[in-house]
Write a protein that holds these residues in place. Structure first.
Motif, PDB file in Angstrom:
ATOM      1  N   ALA A 125      66.703  58.609  61.446  1.00 31.40           N
ATOM      2  CA  ALA A 125      67.454  58.152  60.269  1.00 31.40           C
ATOM      3  C   ALA A 125      68.211  56.861  60.574  1.00 31.40           C
ATOM      4  CB  ALA A 125      68.420  59.243  59.815  1.00 31.40           C
ATOM      5  N   ALA A 126      68.752  56.746  61.767  1.00 26.81           N
ATOM      6  CA  ALA A 126      69.484  55.525  62.127  1.00 26.81           C
ATOM      7  C   ALA A 126      68.534  54.336  62.246  1.00 26.81           C
ATOM      8  CB  ALA A 126      70.238  55.732  63.435  1.00 26.81           C
ATOM      9  N   ARG A 127      67.349  54.547  62.813  1.00 28.47           N
ATOM     10  CA  ARG A 127      66.369  53.457  62.920  1.00 28.47           C
ATOM     11  C   ARG A 127      65.889  52.995  61.558  1.00 28.47           C
ATOM     12  NH1 ARG A 127      63.472  56.267  66.888  1.00 28.47           N
ATOM     13  NH2 ARG A 127      61.926  56.655  65.291  1.00 28.47           N
ATOM     14  N   TYR A 180      76.353  63.829  62.336  1.00 27.03           N
ATOM     15  CA  TYR A 180      75.133  63.741  61.542  1.00 27.03           C
ATOM     16  C   TYR A 180      74.820  65.075  60.868  1.00 27.03           C
ATOM     17  CZ  TYR A 180      70.326  62.951  60.164  1.00 27.03           C
ATOM     18  OH  TYR A 180      69.172  62.844  59.429  1.00 27.03           O
ATOM     19  N   LEU A 181      75.045  66.181  61.571  1.00 28.23           N
ATOM     20  CA  LEU A 181      74.845  67.497  60.947  1.00 28.23           C
ATOM     21  C   LEU A 181      75.778  67.670  59.750  1.00 28.23           C
ATOM     22  CD1 LEU A 181      74.402  69.811  64.050  1.00 28.23           C
ATOM     23  CD2 LEU A 181      72.690  69.298  62.305  1.00 28.23           C
ATOM     24  N   ARG A 182      77.030  67.221  59.880  1.00 29.47           N
ATOM     25  CA  ARG A 182      77.963  67.280  58.751  1.00 29.47           C
ATOM     26  C   ARG A 182      77.441  66.422  57.598  1.00 29.47           C
ATOM     27  NH1 ARG A 182      82.833  68.838  57.333  1.00 29.47           N
ATOM     28  NH2 ARG A 182      83.383  69.624  59.377  1.00 29.47           N
ATOM     29  N   HIS A 183      76.924  65.251  57.906  1.00 30.06           N
ATOM     30  CA  HIS A 183      76.359  64.364  56.886  1.00 30.06           C
ATOM     31  C   HIS A 183      75.192  65.040  56.168  1.00 30.06           C
ATOM     32  CE1 HIS A 183      74.721  60.734  55.031  1.00 30.06           C
ATOM     33  NE2 HIS A 183      73.560  61.010  55.616  1.00 30.06           N
ATOM     34  N   GLU A 184      74.295  65.674  56.941  1.00 36.62           N
ATOM     35  CA  GLU A 184      73.173  66.388  56.326  1.00 36.62           C
ATOM     36  C   GLU A 184      73.655  67.513  55.424  1.00 36.62           C
ATOM     37  OE1 GLU A 184      69.309  66.127  59.266  1.00 36.62           O
ATOM     38  OE2 GLU A 184      70.750  67.734  59.616  1.00 36.62           O
ATOM     39  N   TYR A 241      70.954  56.322  57.708  1.00 36.97           N
ATOM     40  CA  TYR A 241      72.241  56.865  58.151  1.00 36.97           C
ATOM     41  C   TYR A 241      73.013  55.736  58.816  1.00 36.97           C
ATOM     42  CZ  TYR A 241      75.652  59.729  60.675  1.00 36.97           C
ATOM     43  OH  TYR A 241      76.813  60.266  61.166  1.00 36.97           O
ATOM     44  N   ALA A 242      74.124  55.358  58.201  1.00 33.01           N
ATOM     45  CA  ALA A 242      74.917  54.236  58.708  1.00 33.01           C
ATOM     46  C   ALA A 242      76.001  54.681  59.687  1.00 33.01           C
ATOM     47  CB  ALA A 242      75.562  53.492  57.543  1.00 33.01           C
TER      48      ALA A 242
END
Length: 155
Positions: free
Chosen positions: A82-84, A143-147, A88-89
């Motif tokens: 996601a970052a690449r 990232y898990l929180r973001h998801e 996901y910023a």
């Protein structure tokens, strides 16, 4: 810091139990006790720092990382993908570059402190490992929180 302190304490304990000869010209008992004391102090400071950082994050309203070790390890490939892709910023390219640099440092035979020095030689590698694991764990937890937040927003 807690892990690093525990590692120093373990090295001190192993030095006390198994080392008979002097360590770099110092008595093994002195080195072992010294490492145990330093390890306990570093671990204690790590616990205090962890609580302080968590309280500060709550006061600022920053999100807390979620998930256990296994969930975070499984989320790492998704995070990197996601970052690449730019989806996901929350993970800057500079942090991924630092992770890669840390891995190269750990694998390379060139060290700041040579591994041939007893006890001290592995501390730079241990410090890099601790930083790398902590940084990756925190990033994947966020990232898990973001998801989870994305799933709640888009049922």
């Amino acid at each position: 810091m807690v892990f690093f302190g525990a590692l120093l304490g373990l090295i001190g304990l192993v030095t006390l139990v198994f080392r008979d000869a002097d360590v770099a010209g110092l008595p093994a008992v002195g080195v072992g006790v010294g490492l145990l004391l330093v390890g306990a102090a570093v671990a204690g400071l790590g616990v205090v720092r962890r609580r302080w950082v968590r309280r500060r994050r709550r006061e600022r309203g920053e999100p807390e990382p979620i998930g256990n070790v296994v969930d975070r390890a499984r989320a790492l490939p998704r995070l990197l993908r996601a970052a690449r892709q730019g989806a996901y910023a929350g993970l800057p390219k500079s942090r991924m570059a630092l992770w890669a640099l840390a891995l190269v440092y750990l694998v390379s035979p060139i060290d700041i402190l040579p591994d041939l020095l007893p006890v001290i030689g592995v501390t730079d590698d241990a410090g890099v490992v601790v930083w790398l694991l902590t940084s990756v764990s925190t990033a994947t937890g966020l990232y898990l929180r973001h998801e989870r937040d994305q799933q709640r927003a888009n049922p």
